[in-house]
Motif scaffolding. Structure first.
Motif, PDB file in Angstrom:
ATOM      1  N   ASN A   1       0.748  -1.259  -0.114  1.00  0.00           N
ATOM      2  CA  ASN A   1      -0.182   0.082   0.042  1.00  0.00           C
ATOM      3  C   ASN A   1       0.854   1.113   0.020  1.00  0.00           C
ATOM      4  OD1 ASN A   1      -2.359  -1.311   0.106  1.00  0.00           O
ATOM      5  ND2 ASN A   1      -2.361  -1.410   2.203  1.00  0.00           N
ATOM      6  N   HIS A   2       2.073   1.120   0.056  1.00  0.00           N
ATOM      7  CA  HIS A   2       2.980   2.327   0.275  1.00  0.00           C
ATOM      8  C   HIS A   2       4.046   2.380  -0.974  1.00  0.00           C
ATOM      9  CE1 HIS A   2       1.804   3.047   4.429  1.00  0.00           C
ATOM     10  NE2 HIS A   2       2.182   1.792   4.624  1.00  0.00           N
ATOM     11  N   ILE A   3       3.815   1.590  -1.974  1.00  0.00           N
ATOM     12  CA  ILE A   3       4.497   1.573  -3.233  1.00  0.00           C
ATOM     13  C   ILE A   3       3.460   1.558  -4.258  1.00  0.00           C
ATOM     14  CG2 ILE A   3       6.401   0.113  -2.246  1.00  0.00           C
ATOM     15  CD1 ILE A   3       5.136  -1.985  -3.754  1.00  0.00           C
TER      16      ILE A   3
ATOM     17  N   GLN B   1       9.116   0.185   9.126  1.00  0.00           N
ATOM     18  CA  GLN B   1       8.918   0.076   7.729  1.00  0.00           C
ATOM     19  C   GLN B   1      10.506   0.245   6.890  1.00  0.00           C
ATOM     20  OE1 GLN B   1       6.651   2.285   9.136  1.00  0.00           O
ATOM     21  NE2 GLN B   1       5.581   0.222   9.195  1.00  0.00           N
ATOM     22  N   ARG B   2      11.274  -0.572   7.525  1.00  0.00           N
ATOM     23  CA  ARG B   2      12.769  -0.457   7.204  1.00  0.00           C
ATOM     24  C   ARG B   2      13.494  -1.878   7.359  1.00  0.00           C
ATOM     25  NH1 ARG B   2      11.271   3.844   5.959  1.00  0.00           N
ATOM     26  NH2 ARG B   2      12.336   5.849   6.239  1.00  0.00           N
ATOM     27  N   ARG B   3      14.365  -2.246   6.505  1.00  0.00           N
ATOM     28  CA  ARG B   3      15.189  -3.157   6.863  1.00  0.00           C
ATOM     29  C   ARG B   3      16.004  -3.047   8.242  1.00  0.00           C
ATOM     30  NH1 ARG B   3      14.995  -8.347   3.967  1.00  0.00           N
ATOM     31  NH2 ARG B   3      14.485  -7.922   1.791  1.00  0.00           N
TER      32      ARG B   3
ATOM     33  N   GLY C   1       7.359   6.662   4.903  1.00  0.00           N
ATOM     34  CA  GLY C   1       6.411   7.064   4.053  1.00  0.00           C
ATOM     35  C   GLY C   1       6.950   6.579   2.670  1.00  0.00           C
ATOM     36  N   ARG C   2       6.426   7.361   1.542  1.00  0.00           N
ATOM     37  CA  ARG C   2       6.790   6.850   0.355  1.00  0.00           C
ATOM     38  C   ARG C   2       8.249   7.518   0.157  1.00  0.00           C
ATOM     39  NH1 ARG C   2       2.874   5.095  -3.106  1.00  0.00           N
ATOM     40  NH2 ARG C   2       0.800   4.675  -2.168  1.00  0.00           N
TER      41      ARG C   2
ATOM     42  N   ASN D   1      10.169   2.515   0.501  1.00  0.00           N
ATOM     43  CA  ASN D   1       9.865   1.227   0.617  1.00  0.00           C
ATOM     44  C   ASN D   1      10.653   0.265  -0.429  1.00  0.00           C
ATOM     45  OD1 ASN D   1       7.794   1.140   3.038  1.00  0.00           O
ATOM     46  ND2 ASN D   1       7.321   2.964   1.550  1.00  0.00           N
ATOM     47  N   GLU D   2      10.596   0.622  -1.597  1.00  0.00           N
ATOM     48  CA  GLU D   2      11.113  -0.019  -2.644  1.00  0.00           C
ATOM     49  C   GLU D   2      12.726  -0.276  -2.610  1.00  0.00           C
ATOM     50  OE1 GLU D   2       8.043   0.073  -6.535  1.00  0.00           O
ATOM     51  OE2 GLU D   2       9.350   1.828  -6.199  1.00  0.00           O
ATOM     52  N   ASN D   3      13.234   0.979  -2.140  1.00  0.00           N
ATOM     53  CA  ASN D   3      14.828   0.847  -1.838  1.00  0.00           C
ATOM     54  C   ASN D   3      15.090  -0.217  -0.718  1.00  0.00           C
ATOM     55  OD1 ASN D   3      15.699   2.924  -3.579  1.00  0.00           O
ATOM     56  ND2 ASN D   3      15.213   4.401  -2.376  1.00  0.00           N
ATOM     57  N   GLU D   4      14.191  -0.164   0.210  1.00  0.00           N
ATOM     58  CA  GLU D   4      14.645  -1.059   1.417  1.00  0.00           C
ATOM     59  C   GLU D   4      14.481  -2.451   1.137  1.00  0.00           C
ATOM     60  OE1 GLU D   4      15.732  -0.256   4.664  1.00  0.00           O
ATOM     61  OE2 GLU D   4      15.849   1.742   3.840  1.00  0.00           O
TER      62      GLU D   4
END
Length: 656
Positions: free
Chosen positions: A37-39, A115-117, A517-518, A209-212
């Protein structure tokens, strides 16, 4: 091809690699589901995430494999399959499977919380095993977690046996020459990743989020461990020392300030007009409280009726932002009135004693100073930081901890004073009760007091005493409602105390919940509530000037008409002009300066990005960098780093 490179002696190693990469793939897909939902879904981006993720998984895997491969290389053929060889091999395989299973499982709740690695937070938590284990125990069914890990271990062993991995590992005559090739490949892979591959190279997307998701949790953990303290000059764009301090001194100087001397410092004398007031002061730090939880900022959920009610009777700062996303970042900003230095918070760094904190201003005015916390203050080095900067300590010192030799008094929250506690601390209600007892004693001394109180109930696992609010379910909503209710109960008790009339209360969150967040820095997720209550001769009002946590105490000192020396970066919000409005926000590696309609972010590798900021939509749009704005941003952060490292924030500086 792989079978030709890897001799039979490496069969179990190959099996472990397969298990590791399979598990890593499954966890990445799980996290992708949680982040969906965040990407902005893109099949191409999904393939890129999986590809980059596989690359970093191989890098982290190489460290595990190289260690065991080195053992396989050294053991002569005649010892293959010996009793000692079997013990070492089977134990190592079981241990490594246990470690990776636990770490992969731990990534899921860590992602749900941050929301992180794994990052520097995970590194910090590793040092506090009691709190972490208790938090896991209270948040999840621990027997089920352990059972699952054991099940994975058993299935992995059976899988290895089915592939004849044990048999091939022990029953072979592979020579040193046959083993040197795979070992060399693994060693070169480790060297390549250790020297040339940085964790930030996984960040190829505009969505955080995609980066993580593209990162490896284990690789990220060790990358964070290595970069817990960043040298500003090595990683960030800088300006010359003379230009730096010239810009800074001009930026922080207010009309009622007098710079005490020139050079590489910010020492100044602040003069306020009027008769100095010396009321008692209590600061209440609200754990993880977003501004948007409050009705004043649009919430229709009625989570914080007490906080909203008291805000209407206060000097309410409606446009104030937290500097970071953790409690120790809030403590750093509030106590030192300084922008966040990249990397580890000053609260946790070495040589952080005898600093010029807000406590020194209170000391100039004859106040006692006390830090009050419901947990064991050794966590995140809070006890040492506050004690070695002149504060007495009141905390929930655990009986099993070794007694520290502190330079100030330490008062324990006793067992009979605690009705409920979780992994982190005694509940807020117990902390407020201890605060009242402490203030009752302080009032007897006739000396004005300043108390810095940190709450904690609005923190995972969101547990609190039964019967205080309608629902006992452990959720963020109920944790906020419980925190608000005990806040209300505290003031109901305090109003009947003889010290209440002459006590000013500062209420402010340490940081926000839901900090992800995004984009890498979500401005809205730094917006926090802050107000000053019970000021004499001041009518309630709202102040909508853009400001920072670092400004709240200089503002209080202005309302009290205090004249004082300081090295504080913060400004009196009530005296700010439109040109003065700004806030500081950061998240470990990225730090930024926020103005009413723009944001500039400084990044590692000496990069920076400029944005236009639409507050109403909480949208950032990249734009061309304004050189003047860039230099102003650099000056704040470069000087904050230099002053701390060079001793420019020490008390002793005022004697020079």
């Amino acid at each position: 091809m792989i079978n030709r490179i890897l001799p039979k002696r490496f069969s179990l190693l190959k099996t472990f690699a397969f298990i590791y990469l399979t598990f890593a793939f499954i966890v990445r897909l799980c996290l992708y589901f949680y982040a969906f939902n965040h990407i902005d879904f893109s099949f191409i981006n999904l393939i890129k995430i999986l590809g980059i993720g596989l690359f970093f998984d191989i890098g982290s895997l190489a460290y595990f494999l190289a260690l065991y491969a080195f053992y396989l290389l050294l053991i002569p053929v005649k010892f293959h399959g010996s009793k000692l060889d079997k013990i070492i091999t089977k134990f190592s395989f079981g241990l490594f499977v246990f470690i990776i299973t636990f770490s992969f499982l731990a990534e899921i709740p860590f992602w749900l919380e941050y929301q992180r690695r794994f990052n520097f937070i995970a590194v910090d938590y590793l040092l506090y095993t009691y709190e972490v284990v208790e938090n896991i125990h209270q948040s999840f069914p621990l027997p089920l977690v352990i059972s699952f890990i054991v099940l994975v271990l058993i299935l992995s062993i059976k899988f290895a046996k089915k592939r004849d991995a044990y048999k091939n590992t022990f029953e072979n005559s592979d020579s040193f020459k046959a083993k040197i090739i795979p070992f060399t490949i693994l060693l070169l892979t480790v060297i390549l990743f250790h020297i040339n591959i940085k964790n930030v190279q996984a960040e190829n997307f505009t969505n955080v989020n995609e980066n993580e998701l593209a990162k490896s949790g284990i690789y990220s953990f060790f990358a964070a461990y290595k970069s817990n303290e960043l040298n500003f000059k090595d990683f960030y764009v800088t300006i010359s020392p003379n230009e730096n301090y010239s810009i800074l001194r001009n930026s922080i100087k207010a009309e009622n300030d007098s710079l005490l001397n020139f050079g590489k410092n910010i020492k100044r004398y602040t003069k306020n007009i009027g008769i100095e007031q010396k009321p008692n002061v209590i600061f209440i730090g609200l754990e993880s409280l977003n501004a948007r939880f409050m009705e004043r900022f649009g919430s229709e959920d009625n989570w914080t009726p007490a906080l909203d009610s008291l805000a209407k009777k206060s000097i309410f700062f409606t446009n104030l932002y937290a500097t970071g996303t953790r409690t120790i970042r809030g403590m750093e900003a509030i106590s030192l009135a300084i922008p966040p230095t990249p990397g580890r918070s000053i609260v946790k760094r070495e040589n952080n004693d005898n600093l010029f904190t807000i406590g020194e201003v209170f000391k100039q005015k004859g106040y006692s100073r006390t830090f009050i916390y419901g947990g064991d203050g050794h966590f995140d080095n809070m006890t040492n930081y506050f004690s070695y900067n002149g504060f007495d300590i009141v905390d929930r010192k655990k009986s099993h901890r070794l007694a520290e030799k502190l330079p100030t008094k330490r008062n324990r929250i006793e067992d009979n004073e605690v009705t409920f506690e979780n992994a982190w601390a005694a509940c807020d209600g117990d902390v407020y009760n201890k605060l009242i007892k402490t203030v009752d004693e302080q009032y007897k001394s006739k000396q004005p007091f300043f108390n810095f109180v940190m709450t904690s109930s609005n923190h995972h696992p969101y547990s609190f005493p039964k019967g205080v609010i309608k629902s006992d379910e452990k959720t963020r909503e109920n944790a906020v409602k419980y925190a608000d209710k005990t806040f209300e109960q505290f003031f109901e008790k305090a109003k009947n105390k003889p010290w209440f009339k002459n006590t000013v209360f500062i209420v402010m969150a340490d940081h926000c919940a839901y900090s992800a967040g995004r984009t890498e820095i979500n401005v809205q997720n730094h917006h926090i509530p802050a107000y000053i209550f019970n000021l004499e001769n001041e009518t309630p009002k709202e102040i909508d000037k853009l400001s920072s946590q670092i400004d709240i105490f200089p503002t209080l000192f202005g309302y009290l008409n205090w004249n004082y020396n300081s090295t504080l970066f913060g400004k009196d919000i009530s005296k700010m002009t439109p040109n003065d409005e700004r806030a500081f926000i950061g998240n470990h590696r990225k730090v930024g300066l926020l103005k009413p309609n723009k944001l500039l972010i400084l990044e590692t590798q000496k990069q920076h990005t400029s944005y236009l900021w639409d507050k109403e939509k909480n949208e950032l749009t990249t734009t061309k960098t304004d050189t003047i704005f860039l230099k102003e941003t650099i000056s704040y952060y470069q000087s904050a780093f230099e002053l701390f490292k060079n001793g420019g924030l020490k008390n002793t500086e005022f004697n020079k």
